[in-house]
Design an enzyme around this catalytic site. Structure first.
Site, mmCIF file in Angstrom:
data_model
loop_
_atom_site.group_PDB
_atom_site.id
_atom_site.type_symbol
_atom_site.label_atom_id
_atom_site.label_comp_id
_atom_site.label_asym_id
_atom_site.label_seq_id
_atom_site.Cartn_x
_atom_site.Cartn_y
_atom_site.Cartn_z
ATOM 1 N N HIS A 24 -1.261 0.797 -9.553
ATOM 2 C CA HIS A 24 -1.949 -0.048 -8.570
ATOM 3 C C HIS A 24 -2.721 -1.181 -9.265
ATOM 4 O O HIS A 24 -3.928 -1.338 -9.082
ATOM 5 C CB HIS A 24 -2.903 0.778 -7.690
ATOM 6 N N ARG B 111 0.847 -1.188 0.000
ATOM 7 C CA ARG B 111 0.000 0.000 0.000
ATOM 8 C C ARG B 111 0.884 1.240 0.000
ATOM 9 O O ARG B 111 1.976 1.239 0.578
ATOM 10 C CB ARG B 111 -0.890 0.041 1.262
HETATM 11 P P1 NDP Z 1 -1.981 -11.320 4.713
HETATM 12 O O1 NDP Z 1 -2.853 -10.788 5.779
HETATM 13 O O2 NDP Z 1 -2.144 -12.743 4.290
HETATM 14 O O3 NDP Z 1 -0.438 -11.160 5.153
HETATM 15 C C1 NDP Z 1 0.031 -10.000 5.767
HETATM 16 C C2 NDP Z 1 1.471 -10.228 6.209
HETATM 17 O O4 NDP Z 1 1.989 -8.996 6.719
HETATM 18 C C3 NDP Z 1 1.572 -11.255 7.345
HETATM 19 O O5 NDP Z 1 2.736 -12.052 7.170
HETATM 20 C C4 NDP Z 1 1.735 -10.364 8.581
HETATM 21 O O6 NDP Z 1 2.449 -10.952 9.651
HETATM 22 C C5 NDP Z 1 2.537 -9.222 7.989
HETATM 23 N N1 NDP Z 1 2.412 -8.045 8.843
HETATM 24 C C6 NDP Z 1 1.296 -7.338 9.148
HETATM 25 N N2 NDP Z 1 1.581 -6.332 9.998
HETATM 26 C C7 NDP Z 1 2.917 -6.417 10.238
HETATM 27 C C8 NDP Z 1 3.829 -5.673 11.034
HETATM 28 N N3 NDP Z 1 3.420 -4.637 11.799
HETATM 29 N N4 NDP Z 1 5.117 -6.038 11.050
HETATM 30 C C9 NDP Z 1 5.541 -7.100 10.317
HETATM 31 N N5 NDP Z 1 4.743 -7.849 9.530
HETATM 32 C C10 NDP Z 1 3.446 -7.502 9.496
HETATM 33 O O7 NDP Z 1 -2.110 -10.344 3.488
HETATM 34 P P2 NDP Z 1 -1.875 -10.657 1.930
HETATM 35 O O8 NDP Z 1 -0.551 -11.296 1.770
HETATM 36 O O9 NDP Z 1 -3.050 -11.341 1.341
HETATM 37 O O10 NDP Z 1 -1.870 -9.170 1.329
HETATM 38 C C11 NDP Z 1 -0.954 -8.200 1.767
HETATM 39 C C12 NDP Z 1 -1.339 -6.829 1.232
HETATM 40 O O11 NDP Z 1 -1.095 -6.746 -0.166
HETATM 41 C C13 NDP Z 1 -2.814 -6.438 1.335
HETATM 42 O O12 NDP Z 1 -3.148 -6.044 2.645
HETATM 43 C C14 NDP Z 1 -2.912 -5.297 0.349
HETATM 44 O O13 NDP Z 1 -2.590 -4.077 0.988
HETATM 45 C C15 NDP Z 1 -1.801 -5.619 -0.672
HETATM 46 N N6 NDP Z 1 -2.367 -5.936 -1.980
HETATM 47 C C16 NDP Z 1 -1.977 -5.161 -3.053
HETATM 48 C C17 NDP Z 1 -2.452 -5.434 -4.318
HETATM 49 C C18 NDP Z 1 -1.995 -4.651 -5.494
HETATM 50 O O14 NDP Z 1 -2.529 -4.834 -6.588
HETATM 51 N N7 NDP Z 1 -1.014 -3.778 -5.342
HETATM 52 C C19 NDP Z 1 -3.388 -6.549 -4.554
HETATM 53 C C20 NDP Z 1 -3.711 -7.294 -3.372
HETATM 54 C C21 NDP Z 1 -3.211 -6.989 -2.136
HETATM 55 P P3 NDP Z 1 1.911 -12.271 10.417
HETATM 56 O O15 NDP Z 1 2.115 -13.392 9.410
HETATM 57 O O16 NDP Z 1 2.775 -12.387 11.575
HETATM 58 O O17 NDP Z 1 0.461 -12.030 10.701
HETATM 59 C C1 OXD Z 2 -6.488 -5.341 -3.150
HETATM 60 C C2 OXD Z 2 -5.897 -4.445 -4.147
HETATM 61 O O1 OXD Z 2 -6.385 -5.068 -1.955
HETATM 62 O O2 OXD Z 2 -6.176 -4.632 -5.353
HETATM 63 O O3 OXD Z 2 -7.056 -6.374 -3.561
HETATM 64 O O4 OXD Z 2 -5.142 -3.554 -3.799
#
Ligand code: NDP
Ligand code: OXD
Length: 314
Positions: A277, A229
């Site tokens: 994005h 993000r």
């Molecule tokens: P998940 O919830 O499956 O994974 C999130 C990961 O981030 C977990 O490993 C979590 O740790 C880690 N995390 C969260 N907070 C912290 C922190 N404070 N410090 C360290 N690690 C942290 O999410 P996804 O993998 O499915 O997606 C991640 C993000 O990708 C979405 O939230 C979205 O913002 C972005 N996204 C972007 C897209 C794009 O087109 N650009 C499309 C889709 C998603 P833990 O494992 O310990 O919980």
């Molecule tokens: C999502 C994105 O969160 O597209 O799925 O950013």
């Protein structure tokens, strides 16, 4: 009992048709049209207007139309009902394609060859590092981060990951929390951000973090890829690190302000690649199918899948 579509920036009528096809017995209503607020049991949202989901007395669940839920938690009046997000193999695969593509671009020095082509320079530099000598660090080891890590390993990269809670993943060096951050960054030539935006992660990619990345690796300095993000990054600090030469390049799919304003210096910076994005667009039909299945689960008395934790914000 109805499903309310609450979205901005998307073609809501197309979504109505998709959900109507999936849930023929459920009326689909749209924010902005007149509807009976008591009839709404479910909401599918993408960036709904602040406060627009309050006053729905029979609301049972809110579904994010994306993987991220920061757009939901941005609403300080979000109803306290279960919230589920998109977890979709198609979306995950697309994100891994993006991450592998841009890591390979840096490994194979493609930005340099693009420039050479524009300038008609034939410089057949033989200094091509092997993938195994390039250390990729993935911040966020969730659905997306773990898949990207596996696929980068297939390409031969030396991959590590960083998450909030400690993890043991076969064949992957893992780090966690603020304690693990320094060592994680110090072994990272390409930093990939796949973190959610939460109060803890906002502004994380700043001057201090960038200064901790490995200098002197096989790519001649570190690179950044952020597809999590835009709120994770401090754009002025990225530009300053590029200026100082402590960061060699950045690929950004997400921005502090979206769409990226036309006067942003990021657009024309020679060491920055901008994508709008769309690192991981999911098929809208696949998302509607997923959410319809979740609604059927609830209607059958089964638990929701992919529920997020409001306390953690993801
Ligand atoms: P998940 O919830 O499956 O994974 C999130 C990961 O981030 C977990 O490993 C979590 O740790 C880690 N995390 C969260 N907070 C912290 C922190 N404070 N410090 C360290 N690690 C942290 O999410 P996804 O993998 O499915 O997606 C991640 C993000 O990708 C979405 O939230 C979205 O913002 C972005 N996204 C972007 C897209 C794009 O087109 N650009 C499309 C889709 C998603 P833990 O494992 O310990 O919980
Ligand atoms: C999502 C994105 O969160 O597209 O799925 O950013």
């Amino acid at each position: 009992m109805s499903l309310l579509l609450a979205m901005t920036g998307w073609h809501v009528e197309d979504w109505r048709a998709r959900f109507a096809a999936q849930l023929p017995d459920m009326p689909v209503v749209i924010l902005g049209e007149p509807f009976d607020r008591r009839s709404v049991h479910y909401v599918a949202s993408w960036k709904h207007p602040e406060g627009s989901l309050s006053g729905l007395p029979n609301l049972a669940a809110v579904f994010s139309l994306g993987a991220g839920v920061d757009h939901l938690f941005a609403d300080t009046r979000l109803p306290e009902v279960p919230i589920a997000r998109v977890v979709d193999p198609d979306l995950t695969t697309r994100m891994s394609e993006y991450v592998v593509l841009h890591c390979l671009r840096y490994l194979r020095q493609q930005p340099r060859y693009d420039r050479q082509q524009r300038e008609t320079i034939w410089d057949d530099d033989r200094n091509q590092p092997a993938a195994r000598s390039v250390r990729v660090g993935i911040m966020g080891l969730g659905e997306l981060g773990q898949d990207a890590a596996r696929k980068l390993q297939v390409m031969g990269f030396d991959v590590a990951g960083w998450s909030r809670s400690p993890k043991t993943i076969d064949g992957l060096a893992t780090f966690s929390g603020s304690d693990g951050m320094v060592d994680f960054l110090a072994r990272t030539d390409i930093l990939v951000s796949l973190l959610p935006l939460t109060p803890d992660t906002r502004g994380l990619i700043d001057a201090k973090l960038l200064a901790g990345l490995a200098q002197g690796g096989r790519l001649g300095g570190p690179f950044l890829i952020n597809a999590g993000r835009g709120g994770l990054q401090v754009e002025a600090d990225i530009l300053a690190a590029l200026e100082a030469g402590t960061l060699k390049g950045a690929t950004l799919d997400v921005f502090e302000t979206e769409p990226l304003p036309s006067d942003s210096p990021l657009w024309s910076h020679p060491a920055i690649t901008v994508t709008p994005h769309n690192a991981a667009m999911s098929e809208p039909e696949a998302i509607a199918t997923l959410i319809a299945a979740q609604i059927r689960r609830l209607e059958a008395g089964e638990p929701l899948e992919h529920v997020v934790d409001p306390a953690r914000g993801y």
